[in-house]
Motif scaffolding. Sequence first.
Motif, PDB file in Angstrom:
ATOM      1  N   ARG A 278       0.652  -1.094   0.064  1.00 21.34           N
ATOM      2  CA  ARG A 278       0.033  -0.162  -0.171  1.00 21.34           C
ATOM      3  C   ARG A 278       0.878   1.260  -0.156  1.00 21.34           C
ATOM      4  O   ARG A 278       1.573   1.457   0.885  1.00 21.34           O
ATOM      5  CB  ARG A 278      -0.835   0.070   1.074  1.00 21.34           C
ATOM      6  N   LEU A 279       0.778   2.016  -1.118  1.00 18.69           N
ATOM      7  CA  LEU A 279       1.359   3.366  -1.162  1.00 18.69           C
ATOM      8  C   LEU A 279       0.499   4.301  -0.943  1.00 18.69           C
ATOM      9  O   LEU A 279      -0.178   4.707  -1.756  1.00 18.69           O
ATOM     10  CB  LEU A 279       2.112   3.186  -2.537  1.00 18.69           C
ATOM     11  N   GLN A 280       0.834   5.065   0.120  1.00 19.07           N
ATOM     12  CA  GLN A 280      -0.161   6.135   0.602  1.00 19.07           C
ATOM     13  C   GLN A 280       0.555   7.519   0.978  1.00 19.07           C
ATOM     14  O   GLN A 280       1.276   7.663   1.458  1.00 19.07           O
ATOM     15  CB  GLN A 280      -0.861   5.741   1.663  1.00 19.07           C
ATOM     16  N   GLY A 281       0.008   8.416   0.107  1.00 15.96           N
ATOM     17  CA  GLY A 281       0.632   9.771   0.110  1.00 15.96           C
ATOM     18  C   GLY A 281      -0.393  10.329   1.316  1.00 15.96           C
ATOM     19  O   GLY A 281      -1.584  10.040   1.655  1.00 15.96           O
ATOM     20  N   LEU A 282       0.269  11.222   2.125  1.00 15.66           N
ATOM     21  CA  LEU A 282      -0.341  11.930   3.053  1.00 15.66           C
ATOM     22  C   LEU A 282       0.350  13.333   3.450  1.00 15.66           C
ATOM     23  O   LEU A 282       1.551  13.544   3.374  1.00 15.66           O
ATOM     24  CB  LEU A 282      -0.448  11.133   4.445  1.00 15.66           C
ATOM     25  N   ILE A 283      -0.526  14.268   4.082  1.00 11.64           N
ATOM     26  CA  ILE A 283       0.071  15.553   4.337  1.00 11.64           C
ATOM     27  C   ILE A 283      -0.754  15.754   5.891  1.00 11.64           C
ATOM     28  O   ILE A 283      -1.701  15.809   6.097  1.00 11.64           O
ATOM     29  CB  ILE A 283      -0.429  16.609   3.427  1.00 11.64           C
ATOM     30  N   VAL A 284       0.280  15.654   6.628  1.00  9.91           N
ATOM     31  CA  VAL A 284       0.189  15.898   8.171  1.00  9.91           C
ATOM     32  C   VAL A 284      -1.208  15.257   8.746  1.00  9.91           C
ATOM     33  O   VAL A 284      -1.171  13.946   8.470  1.00  9.91           O
ATOM     34  CB  VAL A 284       0.075  17.448   8.540  1.00  9.91           C
ATOM     35  N   GLY A 285      -2.132  15.966   9.300  1.00 12.70           N
ATOM     36  CA  GLY A 285      -3.163  15.343   9.845  1.00 12.70           C
ATOM     37  C   GLY A 285      -4.264  16.338  10.492  1.00 12.70           C
ATOM     38  O   GLY A 285      -4.005  17.399  10.350  1.00 12.70           O
ATOM     39  N   SER A 286      -5.132  15.375  11.143  1.00 13.06           N
ATOM     40  CA  SER A 286      -6.270  16.300  11.622  1.00 13.06           C
ATOM     41  C   SER A 286      -6.032  16.849  13.099  1.00 13.06           C
ATOM     42  O   SER A 286      -5.115  16.209  13.615  1.00 13.06           O
ATOM     43  CB  SER A 286      -7.668  15.496  11.574  1.00 13.06           C
ATOM     44  N   ARG A 287      -7.014  17.700  13.344  1.00 11.50           N
ATOM     45  CA  ARG A 287      -6.762  18.151  14.805  1.00 11.50           C
ATOM     46  C   ARG A 287      -7.054  16.960  15.677  1.00 11.50           C
ATOM     47  O   ARG A 287      -6.217  16.759  16.837  1.00 11.50           O
ATOM     48  CB  ARG A 287      -8.009  19.274  15.186  1.00 11.50           C
ATOM     49  N   ARG A 288      -7.933  16.080  15.504  1.00  7.38           N
ATOM     50  CA  ARG A 288      -8.326  14.963  16.370  1.00  7.38           C
ATOM     51  C   ARG A 288      -7.032  14.067  16.505  1.00  7.38           C
ATOM     52  O   ARG A 288      -6.693  13.536  17.503  1.00  7.38           O
ATOM     53  CB  ARG A 288      -9.486  14.090  15.897  1.00  7.38           C
ATOM     54  N   GLU A 289      -6.225  13.680  15.117  1.00  6.68           N
ATOM     55  CA  GLU A 289      -5.312  12.981  15.405  1.00  6.68           C
ATOM     56  C   GLU A 289      -4.133  13.794  16.221  1.00  6.68           C
ATOM     57  O   GLU A 289      -3.016  13.129  16.874  1.00  6.68           O
ATOM     58  CB  GLU A 289      -4.431  12.727  13.657  1.00  6.68           C
ATOM     59  N   GLN A 290      -3.930  15.207  16.047  1.00  6.10           N
ATOM     60  CA  GLN A 290      -3.025  15.740  16.734  1.00  6.10           C
ATOM     61  C   GLN A 290      -3.493  15.716  18.513  1.00  6.10           C
ATOM     62  O   GLN A 290      -2.315  15.365  19.265  1.00  6.10           O
ATOM     63  CB  GLN A 290      -2.867  17.335  16.555  1.00  6.10           C
ATOM     64  N   GLN A 291      -4.431  15.546  18.744  1.00  3.48           N
ATOM     65  CA  GLN A 291      -4.750  15.377  20.267  1.00  3.48           C
ATOM     66  C   GLN A 291      -4.529  14.050  20.721  1.00  3.48           C
ATOM     67  O   GLN A 291      -4.172  13.791  21.888  1.00  3.48           O
ATOM     68  CB  GLN A 291      -6.674  15.730  20.310  1.00  3.48           C
ATOM     69  N   ASP A 292      -4.686  12.998  19.811  1.00  3.68           N
ATOM     70  CA  ASP A 292      -4.494  11.528  20.074  1.00  3.68           C
ATOM     71  C   ASP A 292      -3.007  11.600  20.291  1.00  3.68           C
ATOM     72  O   ASP A 292      -2.431  11.111  21.453  1.00  3.68           O
ATOM     73  CB  ASP A 292      -4.816  10.800  19.018  1.00  3.68           C
TER      74      ASP A 292
END
Length: 335
Positions: A278-292
């Motif tokens: 699985r080749l997945q591009g991503l750019i940083v993350g959401s506020r909820r992920e930052q809280q986690d």
Amino acid sequence: MKVIALRSPAGLDRLVREDRPDPGEPGPGEIRVALHGSSLNFHDLGVVTGRMPTEDGRIPLADGAGVVESVGAGVTEFASGDRVVSCFFPDWQDGAPTIGDFSRTPGDGMDGFAQEHVVLPATAFTRAPAGYDAVEAAAITTAGLTAWRALVGDGKLKAGDTVLLLGTGGVSIWALQIAKLMGATVAITSSSGEKLERARDLGADFLVNYREQQDWGRIVRDWTGGRGVDHVVEVGGPGTLGQSIEAVRVGGHISLIGVLTGGVGEVPTAALMARQARLQGLIVGSRREQQDFVRALDGSGIRPIVDRRFPLDQLADAFRFEMSGRHFGKIGVEW
């Protein structure tokens, strides 16, 4: 209020100190934050050098951390005195990604945090990790959250997994710390023997000098007994992707994060298909992920690796240091 602004045409010599009006008191749903620290990212460098064009007079820096000075009506999540840190995508609160550009990213599509105070929606911040100073907290916004999402959010990293990290910049060193916290085994590459030894001190299990061993994908695969690694944090782009595919196991996961070797290139599609990876591009993350992420850091003992700190008035020098490639981990800016 003191700010550092980027004047057109962009360039490091076009970062200038300016005095701008104080933002005032927060309105409903907003908080006023006294900013004290930031950290540099490859994205920020692209903005200030003009590779990623922005408006004349833009205030740079996507990462910002400081102390809440006052809160507006209806704000219950924060109170005066709370230590907070910004979100890379202030409008992406939770769920699957819906944002594919930087039109609402601080320091790019909107003013960033190279300034003394801001008034913004409370939802543009999260609490800072316990015990972190402003520079350390700012280091989680872009690089730290990217590494967290790549390995934990998207990768579902678990104890016993094997991870390959490329280089020793901010994302990769955060990923090393996160992977070791989660009980993974880590291989890391660099062209510097000194940096590799520093990575070993942080827990890296297998070191590869890619300048001396250009077939590092095969070498990492051999290190796993021919199976391949479970996860690759791919920050290089087209110039390194082929080796990353060589290193990953059948059914493994490659997080495509960076384009340090260019924005366009060939993908060895047959090799990727054979790996069924699985080749997945991503750019940083959401506020909820930052809280986690913040919850995971609280009490973990992990502190971000900040190579060097610059005062805000020396922001151009901080970017020159970033361009030199001599840093290990993050570069901080504090005031």
